[in-house]
Write an enzyme that holds these catalytic residues in place. Sequence first.
Site, mmCIF file in Angstrom:
data_model
loop_
_atom_site.group_PDB
_atom_site.id
_atom_site.type_symbol
_atom_site.label_atom_id
_atom_site.label_comp_id
_atom_site.label_asym_id
_atom_site.label_seq_id
_atom_site.Cartn_x
_atom_site.Cartn_y
_atom_site.Cartn_z
ATOM 1 N N SER A 57 0.841 -1.196 0.000
ATOM 2 C CA SER A 57 0.000 0.000 0.000
ATOM 3 C C SER A 57 0.877 1.248 0.000
ATOM 4 O O SER A 57 2.106 1.160 0.106
ATOM 5 C CB SER A 57 -0.920 0.015 1.236
ATOM 6 N N ILE A 59 3.114 4.564 -0.439
ATOM 7 C CA ILE A 59 4.258 4.925 -1.282
ATOM 8 C C ILE A 59 4.919 3.680 -1.864
ATOM 9 O O ILE A 59 5.320 3.661 -3.027
ATOM 10 C CB ILE A 59 5.281 5.746 -0.481
ATOM 11 N N SER A 187 11.909 10.468 6.505
ATOM 12 C CA SER A 187 10.793 11.399 6.624
ATOM 13 C C SER A 187 11.344 12.788 6.904
ATOM 14 O O SER A 187 12.473 12.938 7.396
ATOM 15 C CB SER A 187 9.865 10.965 7.768
ATOM 16 N N TYR A 200 8.167 8.395 16.557
ATOM 17 C CA TYR A 200 8.390 8.308 15.111
ATOM 18 C C TYR A 200 9.530 9.240 14.688
ATOM 19 O O TYR A 200 10.402 8.858 13.898
ATOM 20 C CB TYR A 200 7.102 8.671 14.382
ATOM 21 N N LYS A 204 13.095 8.087 12.921
ATOM 22 C CA LYS A 204 13.558 8.576 11.624
ATOM 23 C C LYS A 204 14.891 9.325 11.748
ATOM 24 O O LYS A 204 15.734 9.248 10.847
ATOM 25 C CB LYS A 204 12.492 9.464 10.979
ATOM 26 N N SER A 235 -1.844 8.498 2.283
ATOM 27 C CA SER A 235 -1.619 7.057 2.428
ATOM 28 C C SER A 235 -2.548 6.547 3.540
ATOM 29 O O SER A 235 -3.384 7.289 4.050
ATOM 30 C CB SER A 235 -0.151 6.765 2.794
#
Length: 321
Positions: A57, A59, A187, A200, A204, A235
């Site tokens: 799913s 990207i 990201s 998150y 990253k 997304s």
Amino acid sequence: MMDLLYLIFLFMLTWFVIAMVMIVLGDCDLLLQIAEKFGKSPSSLKNKVVWITGSSSGIGECLAYELSKVGCKLILSARRKDELERVKGQCIEKWGVKADDILVVPLDMVEFDTHAAAVEKVINKFGQVDILVNNAGRSQRAEWIKTSLEVDQQVLNVNVLGVLSLTKLVLPYMIKRNEGHIVNMSSIAGKIGAPFSGSYTGAKHAIQGWFDALRIEVLENNIAVTNLCPGPVFSNLLDIAFVGEAGKVLKQKMEPTDKRMKTTRCAELSAIAIANKLDECWIALNPVLFLTYANQYSPVLGKFVGKKFGLKIMKRLREGR
């Protein structure tokens, strides 16, 4: 002498104005914009063996389509085998890819002990991996203080340790061939602190540091390392995002009115970055792109602007609103 200084000043001023216009009107960093206009096209990747994790799913799926239409051989990995088969079917139907040129390898990034068998299956099939795209990952939404340590660990397992585990298994084959390309879906949160996404953001940032170090180490082995840094993109990311409490997910849908980049455009720019082996790319709409530039080239200014924007505005920027 004065004429020379004047010409140098005029040249620098002209370049600055052009660069600012490109940044304001663009949806990616300057180097990627230049690569899109004058660099190699994704068609240069024809016949390359590309392994994309998280390709069921978002990207990852769109990137699979971008690469299949230029003739790449693909390994598609994610947890949901039925969705991987759907993506494979689309590649065959839309782009005429041979079924034998696409291998579906179901994979859970946190089940580290299964990664070796997956790599062996891929090598047995294609004999090599030219490009490994570490795209699989999950976002997180919760206040920093209300996020449990268990969630922090889970986010790191998915977004960092799973990536390291698979890369460490694929890398020796690239070193043996003296050729390869590691691509990580990082990201903008790997460049700028994103409020209510502390885990998150930390994950990253870790990816950026780990693979910046690797890039130098494998340079003599003719292996490139690319960190792709998208901003807000459409997304299903929010639907499965971690929250503050372990075992729960956000289950939030993105709104069509959100200021987010189309997934297809993000995948298109990602394919261009891969074809040109760029070290790092920022793929985002403004004002996120401009804020990334400010944070990179004038950290004091970037942090000052971030604080002046305040929590509410920064949160809205993160969500594309």
